[in-house]
Design an enzyme around this catalytic site. Sequence first.
Site, short mmCIF file in Angstrom:
data_model
loop_
_atom_site.label_atom_id
_atom_site.label_comp_id
_atom_site.label_asym_id
_atom_site.label_seq_id
_atom_site.Cartn_x
_atom_site.Cartn_y
_atom_site.Cartn_z
N GLU A 80 0.83 -1.28 0.07
CA GLU A 80 0.01 -0.03 -0.05
C GLU A 80 0.81 1.31 0.04
OE1 GLU A 80 -2.86 -0.27 -1.00
OE2 GLU A 80 -3.17 -2.40 -0.31
N ASP B 209 3.54 -4.59 -5.42
CA ASP B 209 3.95 -5.74 -4.92
C ASP B 209 5.44 -5.99 -4.76
OD1 ASP B 209 1.43 -6.97 -4.81
OD2 ASP B 209 1.52 -7.90 -6.67
ZN ZN Z 1 -2.67 -2.63 -4.57
#
Ligand code: ZN
Length: 694
Positions: A525, A595
């Site tokens: 995030e 990621d």
């Molecule tokens: Zn995301």
Amino acid sequence: MHRFSLVPSLLLAAGTALAQVPAAQPIKESKPTPPIAIKSFDLSAIDKTADPCTDFYQYACGNWVKENPIPADQVRWARSFSLLQERNRYLLWQELDAAAANPKNPLEKKYGDYFAACMNTPLVEQKGVTPLQPSLQRITILKDSHGLAPLVGALAAEGSVAPLFRFGVGQDDKDSSKEIAQISQAGLSLPDRDYYLVDNKRFQEIRKQYVEHLTKMFILAGDTAEQAANEAASVVKIETALAKASMPRTEMRVPENVYHIYSVADFQKLAPDFDFATYFKDVKVGHFETLNVATPNFFKALNELIASEPVDAWKSYLRWHTIHTSANNLPKAFFDENFAFFGATLSGQKEPAPRWKQCTAMTDGALGEAVGQDWVKNHFPPAAKDSMDKLVAALEKSLGDDIKTLPWMSDATKQAAEEKLAMIRNKIGYPEKWRDYKALKVSRDDLIGNMRRTAVFARNWNLGHLGKPVNEKEWGMTPPTVNAYYNSSLNDINFPAGILQPPFFDFKIDPAVNFGGIGVVIGHEMTHGFDDAGSKYDGKGNLREWQTAEDRKAFTERTDCEADEYSGFEAAPAHDGIAGQNLNGKLTLGENTADNGGLRIAYMALLDTLAAEGKTINDKIDGYTEAQRYFIGFAQVWCQNQTEQTSRQLALTDPHSPGRWRTNGSVQNFDEFGKAFNCKKGQPMYPVKSCRVW
Ligand SMILES: [Zn+2]
């Protein structure tokens, strides 16, 4: 998201979250059974016959994937997300079931009644399509194209359907302190414009089945076969034209592409045949002089379509959307036909989910911050919030360290990046102040009415933000949700209580596994603030360049590397004359960047944490080093099975890569993985050349 945010950055697609589970009215209602405990670190999931250096996903998840086929009522089955969703939903159901039978206060009465109305399928059957009749009647008396805007406005005002476009209030991209009116393209029923436009065997077949579905639904609503066929053809014609006029998803992801401030008068000139003033009055939005028109060309094309399509075609289009919007809550014949196309054909789902799951999700969607109050009391210990604060601080420090050492970034840009990082706000668990649902009237015997009042309540709540100061404490997800998000206009990261549970977050497990789980989620995030879209906003949430031109060029070379890399990953194989399908690296770029960044900075935070405890990354537990446990813990978040139809659909629509590539794509770009598993340089998971943004 609750706001009119064009592209919120979620942890996984909203379509896989609780509120989107396809509905059911089965003949035999399955009884809810308590969910199984979910292991944070699962040795039995590992496929020891696989080489982690060749295919790490297969190694970490292979046995789980083999032994956990997709349940009949699901289209995707993921070891962490689905099992935790099932658990949270069960706990929520217990609360709703009790409140429906014996409410202890007015709030419980409200959500208990909402749930009870949804569960009362005999009453749904008895009412038939009667609840839709007033809306269908409005459509029947449409005389000419001048009546279209008032009709669309009236349908929206009563909460029955909001077709053609999305209208709402959200933060101004270039002045995040302002809440402004925003309007964007919409109006399709199939998952993406490609379903209407791409000419290949698969889509031709789907389009044929869509026409059949439309026809059957119109017949159920009372048409003759001939009328139904004509109506279906009109719907397809209008939706195909809207699809052509729609901006593709990859272009919608670029913030500058969807930012065009118009005066109301100039906006009206884009589509003079649709009286927006009437529409705005009908939905009771306050006065405004300018608005953001995300997709101006769409509105020009809409105007041409209004001029060229006969009024009967518009009636068919609006009739269809009125029926379709309520299909899951009409009698079983409608429900079954809706499931046969949208569930089985499009998504590969074998059976509808039991009604209690659907009604639990619907109640959470409508009254989430009412239901959530008791849910967090019972299922979210205050200690979890404290631990999360510590974890977030550890990740913030790592990302700061990471920025400082980036080889390609100038000092000026590094400083700007650190300033933005320091301004990221964290929201953990649930809102400080719960939403007030007093204005939402709920009736125990009026399911469709409840849905409509909910739609109106949600819209009024959103439109009420117009011109007001931004409330940064509001949430875009309900507490039991198994997901997380970054909002670029608020520059905040949000973690609902629902995900702060095992297997993501486990008090009883070693830090390596927690950092591989919730640590990577937090890092993911945070990195969204610095992905290809997020990096265009500054710390205050304004769309403003803070990188030097040279750094932006270097940044784009790096994101291009990732986009190309992921475009090479296969989403679904070729078979029977149907072409294989790869991921779209441009669509998934933001998520892949998040990621990759998340995996790297959570690893750095783990190193710091171990060092502070006098441990090292090479210490072993159960035969695995801390480093190996970190990567296995990370991969096991993503163990999943999904239907081929869903894989193909998501490859077009979902900005997230599937579990296999979220795992392998991230580890092959991070050399510490190859070292942890003693891979040889040049093996697939430890390549000579890899991509790195952050
Ligand atoms: Zn995301």
